[in-house]
Design a protein around this motif. Structure first.
Motif, PDB file in Angstrom:
ATOM      1  N   GLY A  73       0.840  -1.184   0.000  1.00 38.97           N
ATOM      2  CA  GLY A  73       0.000   0.000   0.000  1.00 38.97           C
ATOM      3  C   GLY A  73       0.876   1.235   0.000  1.00 38.97           C
ATOM      4  N   ASN A  74       0.251   2.392  -0.039  1.00 41.88           N
ATOM      5  CA  ASN A  74       1.050   3.626  -0.027  1.00 41.88           C
ATOM      6  C   ASN A  74       1.855   3.763   1.263  1.00 41.88           C
ATOM      7  OD1 ASN A  74      -1.947   4.239   0.689  1.00 41.88           O
ATOM      8  ND2 ASN A  74      -0.811   5.866   1.754  1.00 41.88           N
ATOM      9  N   CYS A  75       1.313   3.244   2.390  1.00 39.08           N
ATOM     10  CA  CYS A  75       2.060   3.342   3.645  1.00 39.08           C
ATOM     11  C   CYS A  75       3.351   2.542   3.579  1.00 39.08           C
ATOM     12  CB  CYS A  75       1.192   2.856   4.810  1.00 39.08           C
ATOM     13  SG  CYS A  75      -0.252   3.898   5.123  1.00 39.08           S
ATOM     14  N   GLU A  76       3.291   1.332   3.038  1.00 43.21           N
ATOM     15  CA  GLU A  76       4.503   0.526   2.895  1.00 43.21           C
ATOM     16  C   GLU A  76       5.502   1.202   1.961  1.00 43.21           C
ATOM     17  OE1 GLU A  76       1.584  -1.698   4.732  1.00 43.21           O
ATOM     18  OE2 GLU A  76       1.365  -1.030   2.659  1.00 43.21           O
ATOM     19  N   LYS A  77       5.018   1.721   0.858  1.00 39.67           N
ATOM     20  CA  LYS A  77       5.906   2.363  -0.107  1.00 39.67           C
ATOM     21  C   LYS A  77       6.595   3.586   0.492  1.00 39.67           C
ATOM     22  CE  LYS A  77       3.634   0.977  -4.410  1.00 39.67           C
ATOM     23  NZ  LYS A  77       4.853   0.474  -5.080  1.00 39.67           N
ATOM     24  N   GLN A  78       5.828   4.414   1.180  1.00 38.85           N
ATOM     25  CA  GLN A  78       6.388   5.649   1.731  1.00 38.85           C
ATOM     26  C   GLN A  78       7.386   5.365   2.847  1.00 38.85           C
ATOM     27  OE1 GLN A  78       5.453   7.556  -0.905  1.00 38.85           O
ATOM     28  NE2 GLN A  78       5.055   9.260   0.496  1.00 38.85           N
ATOM     29  N   LEU A  79       7.054   4.440   3.729  1.00 40.99           N
ATOM     30  CA  LEU A  79       7.977   4.095   4.806  1.00 40.99           C
ATOM     31  C   LEU A  79       9.264   3.497   4.243  1.00 40.99           C
ATOM     32  CD1 LEU A  79       5.461   2.602   7.395  1.00 40.99           C
ATOM     33  CD2 LEU A  79       6.934   4.594   7.790  1.00 40.99           C
ATOM     34  N   ALA A  80       9.136   2.605   3.277  1.00 44.42           N
ATOM     35  CA  ALA A  80      10.320   1.959   2.705  1.00 44.42           C
ATOM     36  C   ALA A  80      11.233   2.957   2.013  1.00 44.42           C
ATOM     37  CB  ALA A  80       9.887   0.868   1.728  1.00 44.42           C
ATOM     38  N   GLN A  81      10.633   4.004   1.436  1.00 50.28           N
ATOM     39  CA  GLN A  81      11.409   5.011   0.716  1.00 50.28           C
ATOM     40  C   GLN A  81      11.942   6.114   1.621  1.00 50.28           C
ATOM     41  OE1 GLN A  81       8.714   6.368  -2.344  1.00 50.28           O
ATOM     42  NE2 GLN A  81       8.583   4.341  -3.296  1.00 50.28           N
ATOM     43  N   GLY A  82      11.560   6.107   2.900  1.00 49.63           N
ATOM     44  CA  GLY A  82      11.966   7.178   3.802  1.00 49.63           C
ATOM     45  C   GLY A  82      11.327   8.504   3.466  1.00 49.63           C
ATOM     46  N   ALA A  83      10.113   8.458   2.912  1.00 52.10           N
ATOM     47  CA  ALA A  83       9.406   9.676   2.510  1.00 52.10           C
ATOM     48  C   ALA A  83       8.964  10.479   3.730  1.00 52.10           C
ATOM     49  CB  ALA A  83       8.197   9.318   1.653  1.00 52.10           C
ATOM     50  N   MET A 111      10.302   1.399  12.827  1.00 53.94           N
ATOM     51  CA  MET A 111      10.651   0.417  11.815  1.00 53.94           C
ATOM     52  C   MET A 111      12.106  -0.038  11.911  1.00 53.94           C
ATOM     53  SD  MET A 111       7.980  -0.372  10.092  1.00 53.94           S
ATOM     54  CE  MET A 111       6.823   0.016  11.417  1.00 53.94           C
ATOM     55  N   THR A 112      12.325  -1.332  11.676  1.00 53.77           N
ATOM     56  CA  THR A 112      13.671  -1.886  11.603  1.00 53.77           C
ATOM     57  C   THR A 112      14.107  -1.954  10.138  1.00 53.77           C
ATOM     58  OG1 THR A 112      12.868  -4.160  11.393  1.00 53.77           O
ATOM     59  CG2 THR A 112      13.234  -3.299  13.637  1.00 53.77           C
ATOM     60  N   GLU A 113      15.387  -2.172   9.925  1.00 53.07           N
ATOM     61  CA  GLU A 113      15.890  -2.305   8.555  1.00 53.07           C
ATOM     62  C   GLU A 113      15.256  -3.505   7.861  1.00 53.07           C
ATOM     63  OE1 GLU A 113      20.150  -2.732   6.130  1.00 53.07           O
ATOM     64  OE2 GLU A 113      20.134  -2.425   8.297  1.00 53.07           O
ATOM     65  N   ASP A 114      15.070  -4.595   8.595  1.00 50.57           N
ATOM     66  CA  ASP A 114      14.445  -5.778   8.016  1.00 50.57           C
ATOM     67  C   ASP A 114      13.024  -5.482   7.567  1.00 50.57           C
ATOM     68  OD1 ASP A 114      14.355  -8.799   7.575  1.00 50.57           O
ATOM     69  OD2 ASP A 114      12.676  -8.508   8.967  1.00 50.57           O
ATOM     70  N   ALA A 115      12.265  -4.779   8.412  1.00 50.45           N
ATOM     71  CA  ALA A 115      10.880  -4.439   8.062  1.00 50.45           C
ATOM     72  C   ALA A 115      10.825  -3.546   6.834  1.00 50.45           C
ATOM     73  CB  ALA A 115      10.193  -3.761   9.248  1.00 50.45           C
ATOM     74  N   LEU A 116      11.710  -2.557   6.765  1.00 54.78           N
ATOM     75  CA  LEU A 116      11.727  -1.645   5.623  1.00 54.78           C
ATOM     76  C   LEU A 116      12.114  -2.374   4.347  1.00 54.78           C
ATOM     77  CD1 LEU A 116      13.404   1.464   7.300  1.00 54.78           C
ATOM     78  CD2 LEU A 116      10.994   1.207   6.681  1.00 54.78           C
ATOM     79  N   ASN A 117      13.082  -3.272   4.431  1.00 55.61           N
ATOM     80  CA  ASN A 117      13.490  -4.037   3.244  1.00 55.61           C
ATOM     81  C   ASN A 117      12.359  -4.939   2.765  1.00 55.61           C
ATOM     82  OD1 ASN A 117      16.053  -2.930   3.158  1.00 55.61           O
ATOM     83  ND2 ASN A 117      16.977  -4.567   4.375  1.00 55.61           N
ATOM     84  N   TRP A 118      11.652  -5.543   3.717  1.00 48.73           N
ATOM     85  CA  TRP A 118      10.513  -6.400   3.344  1.00 48.73           C
ATOM     86  C   TRP A 118       9.440  -5.590   2.635  1.00 48.73           C
ATOM     87  CZ3 TRP A 118       5.421  -6.526   5.537  1.00 48.73           C
ATOM     88  CH2 TRP A 118       4.638  -7.605   5.095  1.00 48.73           C
ATOM     89  N   MET A 119       9.099  -4.427   3.176  1.00 49.04           N
ATOM     90  CA  MET A 119       8.079  -3.585   2.550  1.00 49.04           C
ATOM     91  C   MET A 119       8.519  -3.110   1.170  1.00 49.04           C
ATOM     92  SD  MET A 119       6.368  -1.392   5.671  1.00 49.04           S
ATOM     93  CE  MET A 119       7.878  -0.821   6.436  1.00 49.04           C
ATOM     94  N   ALA A 120       9.804  -2.805   1.013  1.00 49.09           N
ATOM     95  CA  ALA A 120      10.315  -2.317  -0.271  1.00 49.09           C
ATOM     96  C   ALA A 120      10.197  -3.364  -1.369  1.00 49.09           C
ATOM     97  CB  ALA A 120      11.766  -1.874  -0.126  1.00 49.09           C
TER      98      ALA A 120
END
Length: 223
Positions: A73-83, A111-120
């Motif tokens: 979703g947009n939340c996953e995309k934005q968090l993963a991108q550091g928006a 968020m952890t690095e693992d969580a952000l990488n998973w969302m990305a």
């Protein structure tokens, strides 16, 4: 855009969106599925796992570890991108705009690095076959991941998104969406467009109960 085909899912398929950092709601859904004999691998999440409530990382980790199919979703995309914001496109100064600024800043700190990488690495759209029909799954829209599509929108809104989805997935008989927070079934000229709603917050109907959907025997019901 990334498309993932899930193959054939002929048994009951629970469809849910927007855990919204509400771990209690997510746990309740998983308990319901367990009691119904439905494995998490037969569940589909339309995105927006981390949002308004208090347990963003716990919800991300729970969905990540469940085996459920998930799209971004947009939340996953934005968090993963550091928006800088959640990307919902709320009008400046509105209640939703103010609330999203607060929860998004909090979620970023959790968020952890693992969580952000998973969302990305989550797919943008999903597809699967159920009872002889093929379905495409998106978040808000293909033209705009944060597009709010409601039951009362003009036919052109659904026709545009349907065509954009099929350009990625090939022909589908039905579409399953999320993002808007309101469950509904709209019979379009192309076929049924089903919004599964969200489990993290009630759909502004005056009751505390949140919603998810189940695809069973080729028909969707709201729980």
């Amino acid at each position: 855009m990334k498309h993932l085909d899930l193959g054939v899912l002929d048994d009951d398929v629970p469809l849910f969106g927007g855990p919204y950092s509400n771990l209690q709601a997510l746990d309740a859904l998983m308990a319901w599925a367990h009691a119904a004999g439905i494995a998490p691998e037969r569940m589909i999440c339309t995105g927006d796992i981390a949002a308004y409530c208090g347990a963003p990382l716990a919800c991300v980790e729970a969905v990540q570890g469940s085996g459920a199919a998930v799209l971004a979703g947009n939340c996953e995309k934005q968090l993963a991108q550091g928006a800088d914001d959640c990307g919902c496109g709320f009008e400046d100064g509105t209640t939703c705009d103010r609330l999203s600024a607060a929860w998004y800043a909090f979620a970023q700190t959790q968020m952890t690095e693992d969580a952000l990488n998973w969302m990305a690495n989550l797919p943008d759209v999903l597809s699967f076959e159920h009872q002889g029909m093929r379905y495409g799954v998106l978040h808000g829209g293909v033209t705009d991941v944060a597009r709010f599509a409601f039951e009362t929108d003009e036919d052109a809104v659904f026709a545009q998104e349907w065509a954009s989805l099929e350009a990625l997935t090939g022909p589908v008989d039905g579409v399953i969406a999320g993002h808007s927070g309101t469950p509904f079934l709209r019979l379009t000229a192309q076929g049924p467009w089903m919004n599964a709603g969200v489990i993290g917050m009630p759909p502004h109907d005056g009751a505390p109960k949140t919603r998810f959907a189940v695809l069973s025997g080729g028909k969707m019901r709201i729980e």
